[in-house]
Design an enzyme around this catalytic site. Sequence first.
Site, PDB file in Angstrom:
ATOM      1  NE  ARG A  76       1.963 -68.764  -8.594  1.00  0.00           N
ATOM      2  CZ  ARG A  76       0.948 -68.614  -9.448  1.00  0.00           C
ATOM      3  NH1 ARG A  76       1.059 -69.039 -10.695  1.00  0.00           N
ATOM      4  NH2 ARG A  76      -0.175 -68.021  -9.061  1.00  0.00           N
TER       5      ARG A  76
ATOM      6  CG  HIS B 193       2.992 -66.148 -15.353  1.00  0.00           C
ATOM      7  ND1 HIS B 193       3.415 -66.111 -14.042  1.00  0.00           N
ATOM      8  CD2 HIS B 193       1.765 -66.724 -15.306  1.00  0.00           C
ATOM      9  CE1 HIS B 193       2.490 -66.615 -13.247  1.00  0.00           C
ATOM     10  NE2 HIS B 193       1.467 -67.005 -14.000  1.00  0.00           N
TER      11      HIS B 193
HETATM   12  P1  NAP Z   1      -6.492 -76.641  -7.398  1.00  0.00           P
HETATM   13  O1  NAP Z   1      -7.849 -76.855  -7.991  1.00  0.00           O
HETATM   14  O2  NAP Z   1      -6.399 -76.146  -6.005  1.00  0.00           O
HETATM   15  O3  NAP Z   1      -5.705 -78.037  -7.531  1.00  0.00           O
HETATM   16  C1  NAP Z   1      -4.491 -78.262  -6.913  1.00  0.00           C
HETATM   17  C2  NAP Z   1      -4.108 -79.729  -7.070  1.00  0.00           C
HETATM   18  O4  NAP Z   1      -2.793 -79.918  -6.519  1.00  0.00           O
HETATM   19  C3  NAP Z   1      -5.040 -80.675  -6.306  1.00  0.00           C
HETATM   20  O5  NAP Z   1      -5.222 -81.876  -7.033  1.00  0.00           O
HETATM   21  C4  NAP Z   1      -4.252 -80.951  -5.019  1.00  0.00           C
HETATM   22  O6  NAP Z   1      -4.513 -82.195  -4.393  1.00  0.00           O
HETATM   23  C5  NAP Z   1      -2.833 -80.969  -5.551  1.00  0.00           C
HETATM   24  N1  NAP Z   1      -1.879 -80.725  -4.460  1.00  0.00           N
HETATM   25  C6  NAP Z   1      -1.786 -79.651  -3.649  1.00  0.00           C
HETATM   26  N2  NAP Z   1      -0.792 -79.827  -2.740  1.00  0.00           N
HETATM   27  C7  NAP Z   1      -0.265 -81.056  -2.998  1.00  0.00           C
HETATM   28  C8  NAP Z   1       0.754 -81.823  -2.387  1.00  0.00           C
HETATM   29  N3  NAP Z   1       1.458 -81.370  -1.324  1.00  0.00           N
HETATM   30  N4  NAP Z   1       1.025 -83.039  -2.906  1.00  0.00           N
HETATM   31  C9  NAP Z   1       0.319 -83.532  -3.955  1.00  0.00           C
HETATM   32  N5  NAP Z   1      -0.671 -82.849  -4.569  1.00  0.00           N
HETATM   33  C10 NAP Z   1      -0.962 -81.626  -4.094  1.00  0.00           C
HETATM   34  O7  NAP Z   1      -5.641 -75.622  -8.289  1.00  0.00           O
HETATM   35  P2  NAP Z   1      -5.843 -75.231  -9.840  1.00  0.00           P
HETATM   36  O8  NAP Z   1      -6.960 -74.257  -9.993  1.00  0.00           O
HETATM   37  O9  NAP Z   1      -5.888 -76.492 -10.640  1.00  0.00           O
HETATM   38  O10 NAP Z   1      -4.483 -74.403 -10.104  1.00  0.00           O
HETATM   39  C11 NAP Z   1      -3.219 -75.024  -9.968  1.00  0.00           C
HETATM   40  C12 NAP Z   1      -2.116 -73.986 -10.019  1.00  0.00           C
HETATM   41  O11 NAP Z   1      -1.914 -73.528 -11.356  1.00  0.00           O
HETATM   42  C13 NAP Z   1      -2.360 -72.680  -9.267  1.00  0.00           C
HETATM   43  O12 NAP Z   1      -2.112 -72.831  -7.881  1.00  0.00           O
HETATM   44  C14 NAP Z   1      -1.394 -71.724  -9.919  1.00  0.00           C
HETATM   45  O13 NAP Z   1      -0.162 -71.738  -9.232  1.00  0.00           O
HETATM   46  C15 NAP Z   1      -1.181 -72.311 -11.306  1.00  0.00           C
HETATM   47  N6  NAP Z   1      -1.671 -71.418 -12.383  1.00  0.00           N
HETATM   48  C16 NAP Z   1      -0.778 -70.943 -13.302  1.00  0.00           C
HETATM   49  C17 NAP Z   1      -1.234 -70.132 -14.349  1.00  0.00           C
HETATM   50  C18 NAP Z   1      -0.314 -69.672 -15.429  1.00  0.00           C
HETATM   51  O14 NAP Z   1      -0.694 -68.808 -16.217  1.00  0.00           O
HETATM   52  N7  NAP Z   1       0.871 -70.189 -15.555  1.00  0.00           N
HETATM   53  C19 NAP Z   1      -2.601 -69.791 -14.440  1.00  0.00           C
HETATM   54  C20 NAP Z   1      -3.480 -70.303 -13.477  1.00  0.00           C
HETATM   55  C21 NAP Z   1      -3.005 -71.120 -12.452  1.00  0.00           C
HETATM   56  P3  NAP Z   1      -6.001 -82.546  -3.836  1.00  0.00           P
HETATM   57  O15 NAP Z   1      -6.797 -82.847  -5.092  1.00  0.00           O
HETATM   58  O16 NAP Z   1      -5.783 -83.738  -2.992  1.00  0.00           O
HETATM   59  O17 NAP Z   1      -6.478 -81.329  -3.114  1.00  0.00           O
END
Ligand code: NAP
Length: 305
Positions: free
Chosen positions: A220, A268
């Site tokens: 983001r 994006h």
């Molecule tokens: P996810 O499965 O929820 O994984 C989030 C990761 O971030 C987890 O490892 C979590 O730790 C870690 N995290 C969260 N808060 C944290 C903190 N305060 N300090 C350290 N680590 C933290 O999410 P995902 O499915 O991989 O997606 C990640 C993000 O990608 C989405 O939220 C979205 O914003 C972005 N995204 C972007 C696009 C694009 O087109 N650009 C597309 C899809 C997604 P834990 O393992 O300990 O829970």
Amino acid sequence: MRISFCAQTDPAPWLAALQQHLPQAQVDVWHSGAARADFAIVWAAPQQFFDEQTALQAVFNMGAGVDALLQRQMRADLPIVRLNDAGMGVQMAEYVCHALIRHTRDFALFEAQAQHGLWQEPPVLDRADFPVGILGLGVLGEQVARAVQHFGFPILGWSRTARQLDGVRCFHSQAQLEAFLAGTRVLVNLLPLTPQTENLLNRDTLSQLEPGAYLINIARGRHVVDEDLLSLLDSGQMAGATLDVFRTEPLPAEHPFWRHPRVTVTPHIAGRTVLQDTVQQIVAKIQALQKGQPIEGVVDRARGY
Ligand code: NAP
């Protein structure tokens, strides 16, 4: 069963696919005053949607990030379900590998040299000089780590809670952020946007990266303090950035990222929502919920992701 669809996209193919998988369901595009539905599939739904749709059993977000959805007021006990991969993981992996290799193998330089018919070889790359640090080791971060691993770069990862991934030096919590950053040269951001992660990539944290660091942000825009990144790029402390997400989207025409020689901007598109994968995942989850079975991807609202 009634399903309400509320997203800023052409609804026709979505309705057709949902109806095909759930022939017994009534699937409608939401409008003000529409009948109350059992399930909702949303992207950027207005507050009015949640004010009116008071009988929902679950709301499905058409993306992995729920930061925008969590700004809406809704029943505290309404489960919010985000997408788990659903075809985005492979795209994120492609995007990161492309940006990483384009940078480390000097492809931008060759494109520039070709304009002048210049034949010049750079020194051979030592991958050990480009440790890749991945912020966020969740569904998408883990797939990116696996893909990058294939090319032999050292990999570090940072998460909120402790994780163990083969071949990845794992760090977690604020206490270990400094050590993670100090060992990272190419920083890949895959964190969810939460109050804890907003503005995390600022002058202080980015300065802790190895000299000549490169940022790939596909999470983001609000993770990054733009002015801090620009000043580190201008001073040469950071080598460059590939940015897919921005504080304001579309990125305003006057924003310096557009014209900065060390910044690559994409609109994006790192992980697009894939219709068939998304519909299949949501349908399977609706069917599981109806049988009283647990499902993956239910958002922890207190945690923010
Ligand atoms: P996810 O499965 O929820 O994984 C989030 C990761 O971030 C987890 O490892 C979590 O730790 C870690 N995290 C969260 N808060 C944290 C903190 N305060 N300090 C350290 N680590 C933290 O999410 P995902 O499915 O991989 O997606 C990640 C993000 O990608 C989405 O939220 C979205 O914003 C972005 N995204 C972007 C696009 C694009 O087109 N650009 C597309 C899809 C997604 P834990 O393992 O300990 O829970």
